[in-house]
Design an enzyme around this catalytic site. Structure first.
Site, PDB file in Angstrom:
ATOM      1  N   GLU A 128       2.579   5.025  -4.051  1.00  0.00           N
ATOM      2  CA  GLU A 128       2.578   5.973  -5.204  1.00  0.00           C
ATOM      3  C   GLU A 128       3.910   6.694  -5.340  1.00  0.00           C
ATOM      4  OE1 GLU A 128       0.233   5.780  -2.789  1.00  0.00           O
ATOM      5  OE2 GLU A 128      -0.883   4.420  -4.097  1.00  0.00           O
TER       6      GLU A 128
ATOM      7  N   ASP B 133      -9.025   4.156  -1.897  1.00  0.00           N
ATOM      8  CA  ASP B 133      -9.930   4.649  -0.856  1.00  0.00           C
ATOM      9  C   ASP B 133     -11.174   5.318  -1.430  1.00  0.00           C
ATOM     10  OD1 ASP B 133      -7.889   3.710   0.647  1.00  0.00           O
ATOM     11  OD2 ASP B 133      -7.120   5.670   1.244  1.00  0.00           O
TER      12      ASP B 133
ATOM     13  N   ASP C 101       0.847  -1.200   0.000  1.00  0.00           N
ATOM     14  CA  ASP C 101       0.000   0.000   0.000  1.00  0.00           C
ATOM     15  C   ASP C 101       0.886   1.255   0.000  1.00  0.00           C
ATOM     16  OD1 ASP C 101      -2.287   1.535   0.211  1.00  0.00           O
ATOM     17  OD2 ASP C 101      -2.331   1.448   2.395  1.00  0.00           O
TER      18      ASP C 101
HETATM   19  C1  GLC Z   1      -4.605   3.462   2.871  1.00  0.00           C
HETATM   20  C2  GLC Z   1      -5.186   2.264   2.116  1.00  0.00           C
HETATM   21  C3  GLC Z   1      -6.298   1.654   2.939  1.00  0.00           C
HETATM   22  C4  GLC Z   1      -5.756   1.265   4.313  1.00  0.00           C
HETATM   23  C5  GLC Z   1      -5.149   2.479   5.000  1.00  0.00           C
HETATM   24  C6  GLC Z   1      -4.461   2.125   6.312  1.00  0.00           C
HETATM   25  O1  GLC Z   1      -5.524   4.481   2.975  1.00  0.00           O
HETATM   26  O2  GLC Z   1      -5.643   2.641   0.854  1.00  0.00           O
HETATM   27  O3  GLC Z   1      -6.830   0.535   2.290  1.00  0.00           O
HETATM   28  O4  GLC Z   1      -6.790   0.761   5.096  1.00  0.00           O
HETATM   29  O5  GLC Z   1      -4.180   3.060   4.157  1.00  0.00           O
HETATM   30  O6  GLC Z   1      -3.434   1.236   6.119  1.00  0.00           O
END
Ligand code: GLC
Length: 727
Positions: free
Chosen positions: A375, A457, A372
């Site tokens: 980017e 998100d 995650d």
């Molecule tokens: C980011 C991710 C989300 C996750 C959050 C906390 O916003 O896109 O899916 O729950 O981080 O890790």
């Protein structure tokens, strides 16, 4: 500065149906180690290029340049879509050379793909940028870029599916008829346009060409095609165990639970919190006995903690695996652990090191890795102090090594791709006997070789539910077949009707996961009362019954690049109406869904392409082409099976780890013969053919066949174990 003619050009066919056109400011640079295309060699073909037009003898004119390609110097001010950190500037060199290609826009064609967008599937006149971003403001319709960058455009009209891949990892922009209605202007930094033109008769063949060029999607392990439950905010190991027990006790099928950042020790990647998650081995082993796999999130921001004995930060710093500032000091930025260091995934040795870090998870029984914030997302102030803006890595930050040294501006769009690659390769090395499973938020063209993707998100809004099908079908056309969105919506509180409608269509998401943000209302399937729970149990159950069909589609995505979830024009390329209906989709060649994405709607207009369509829920059928208003009560989203289908299905299971008891085919016989295909988890093919009332199996079946009739459906159950059944 004004535009100047590009002085370099070259052309080459690299496949009978793929042509490469290059235009440059200076000498072409040698291939980078991270280049995503796989074809290089000259190949005989029937393309003809005259300097302004590209033709192919099978298809006629494919594209026409409006003018000779040109270039100019730019400054960061002219690229507001980069949302660079305040005070940043484009580094010296190719980052400032913007090169432009202007093509004639075919007003008869529909334009599609360009990856992950919050907009309609048809790329209406507009400007589309390719620059990976995590926008703190959230997703909104028409935003210029999202987390992933796919500089790949598809033009389609009956008889021709044309792909244009701009092989540039730098920032790029596609202006589709926005500046001038009849023009497509493609610009990118880096001083070179490297355009691959792919020509096919239909979208399926085009997807196969893209897979030839940029790689085949990693085949997910069987469990990854089941249902996943996740939430930011599952605080402890005990909570996870009770969650799984509740699924089992309520008889709701489940195959994976995701651990979000809550499991870590002060947001240190590759650690478990000693009090709240004291026994990860025990947790994963206990879950596995119940048929549930554990997936853990990992963020690229490694806590900047060189003194407390955190080996990942210490080793990474010692061996130079993190990004550095121009003065050689380590670059640090804010993420969940406040100050963090960022791995340079462009270096092969750093990727190998990162891959090795997965050992701390695989040794504890973790099955899949969710990467995650890649980017990469960097905050403007410490997370511990609350909400902040993005403050991206400075564009001149050095990345790569040796001959491949460059600036972040060239590799920004590849950061998530190379993180996914490093993670996938690590898993493959550490556990060669298992197919790796990686889920990524950021990606580039080609990431499908390493990871599935979710769309980040979203919000618990009807509008975001409605944008899901265009978004996922566009991803499929862009080479990324294993995709899904957070079911129920991530930010904000979902509610019963929205959740239920979301679950109805999620049965057909290639990746099916319920996930939501910290502090939002709980959205496990039983949180909305017994009636919703009952219907949602049915939806997840339908996914589990269809798994042999899903597995077959997954194999086809892996072998041929064919997306599982696709727009109507993919299966009906000669139908000129199909592209208009973006709120419907095909799941493989036989199932058409027409979901509900609006509050209170209990019926909707459905477009039926040519052929007979059987209502999945009733005695009704419709002969297309044409439109009809169709009932859509809660729990029965309009769902149709195309005549001639032979769908491989299975009896209901609670997890893919349960043995298959019965192999079943659902036949929806057509006037002529019907054909069915099942590719089993080992990749073996089984064919069934129904003709004049006779069923032939290939290879033949040595087992008892039980036939039942249920409305239009003939259910054929084949008794026996897998080795004998041969379906
Ligand atoms: C980011 C991710 C989300 C996750 C959050 C906390 O916003 O896109 O899916 O729950 O981080 O890790």
């Amino acid at each position: 500065m004004t535009w100047q003619p590009a002085s370099r050009h070259s052309q080459q066919a690299i496949h009978p149906y793929i042509y490469r056109l290059r235009f440059g400011v200076e000498e072409f640079r040698p291939r980078r180690s991270w280049n995503v295309t796989l074809l290089e060699q000259d190949c005989p073909s029937a393309f003809e290029w005259d300097g302004l037009q590209l033709r192919h003898t099978d298809f006629g004119t494919l594209l026409r340049l409006r003018q000779a390609p040109d270039w100019r110097m730019v400054t960061l001010k002219e690229l507001p879509e980069l949302l660079a950190r305040p005070g940043d500037a484009l580094p010296e060199g190719p980052a400032r050379q913007q090169i432009r290609l202007v093509l004639q826009r075919d007003l008869e064609a529909g334009y599609y793909a360009l990856g992950q967008r919050m907009s309609s599937m048809r790329r209406d006149p507009g400007v589309y940028c390719n620059w990976s971003l995590d926008l703190p403001a959230g997703h909104y319709r028409g935003m210029p870029s999202l987390y992933q960058a796919h500089p790949y455009l598809v033009a389609h009209r009956p008889g021709l599916a044309l792909g244009m891949f701009l092989n540039s990892t730098w920032f790029s922009r596609f202006d589709l008829g926005h500046g001038h209605e009849d023009e497509i202007a493609i610009t990118t930094q880096g001083g070179e346009i490297d355009l691959y033109v792919l020509a096919a008769e239909n979208p399926a063949d085009l997807c196969a060409l893209l897979a030839d060029l940029t790689g085949r999607a990693a085949l997910p392990p069987g469990w990854a095609l089941g249902f996943h439950q996740s939430r930011w905010g599952y605080q402890s190991q005990d909570e996870i165990v009770s969650l799984v027990d509740e699924f089992r006790q309520r008889q709701i099928p489940l195959d994976a639970v995701h651990l979000d950042i809550d499991y870590m020790d002060e947001f240190r990647s590759f650690t478990f919190h000693p009090q709240r998650f004291p026994d990860p081995e025990g947790l994963s082993a206990g879950l596995r006995e119940k048929g549930v796999r554990l997936v853990t999130i990992i963020d690229p921001g490694i806590r900047f903690d060189l003194h407390s004995g955190y080996p990942v930060a210490r080793e990474g710093a010692l061996h130079g695996h993190f990004l550095r500032n121009p003065d050689g000091s380590p670059f640090s930025g804010y993420c969940w652990p406040d100050s963090a260091l960022f791995t340079d995934y462009a270096r092969a040795d750093s990727r190998a090191w990162w891959g090795e870090q997965q050992r701390s998870l695989t040794e504890r029984g973790v099955s899949g890795i969710w990467v995650d914030m890649n980017e990469p997302a960097v905050f403007s102030s410490p997370f511990s102090q609350g909400f902040s803006q993005q403050n991206p890595i400075p564009l001149a930050t050095a990345q790569g090594a040796g001959e491949d040294s460059t600036v972040h501006a060239e590799l920004h769009n590849l950061y998530g791709h190379q993180m996914a690659q490093a993670t996938y390769e690590g898993l493959a090395r550490l556990r060669p006997e298992e197919r790796p499973w990686v889920l990524t938020r950021s990606a580039f063209v080609g990431t499908q070789r390493y990871a599935a993707a979710w769309m980040g998100d979203n919000q618990s809004w009807w509008e975001h539910l409605a944008l899901t099908l265009p978004q996922l079908t566009s991803m499929g056309l862009s080479g990324s077949p294993f995709v899904g969105v957070d079911i129920g919506g991530f930010f904000g509180n979902t509610h019963a009707e929205l959740f239920e409608r979301w679950m109805e269509q999620a049965v057909f998401y290639p990746f099916m996961r319920n996930h939501s943000a910290l502090g939002t209302r709980a959205q496990e399937p039983w949180r909305f009362g017994p009636e919703v729970e009952e219907r949602v149990r049915g939806h997840i159950g339908l996914r589990y019954r269809l798994l042999p069909y899903v597995e077959t589609l997954a194999w086809q995505a892996h072998r041929h690049g064919w997306p599982l979830l696709r727009p109507l024009f993919y299966d009906f390329p000669l139908d000129t109406e199909g592209p208009l209906y973006e709120d419907q989709a095909m799941f493989g060649p036989w199932i058409m869904l027409a979901p509900i994405a609006h509050p209170g709607h209990r019926q909707r207009m459905v477009y039926f392409p040519e052929g007979r369509w059987y209502d999945f829920w009733s005695e009704r059928f419709v002969d297309g082409p044409g439109c009809q208003v169709w009932p859509a009560p809660l729990g029965q989203m309009p769902l149709f099976i195309r005549q001639g289908a032979c769908l491989p299905v299975v009896g209901l299971r609670q997890s893919t780890s349960e043995p298959v008891q019965k192999n079943i085919w659902w036949l929806f016989p057509g006037p002529q013969s019907s054909q069915g295909l099942r590719i089993n988890p080992e990749g073996e093919e089984y064919h069934v053919c129904l003709s004049s009332g006779q069923v032939c199996f290939d290879p033949p079946v040595a087992a008892r066949v039980v036939v039942r009739r249920d409305r239009h459906r003939v259910e054929m159950e084949v008794d026996g174990d897998e080795s004998v059944v041969c379906l």
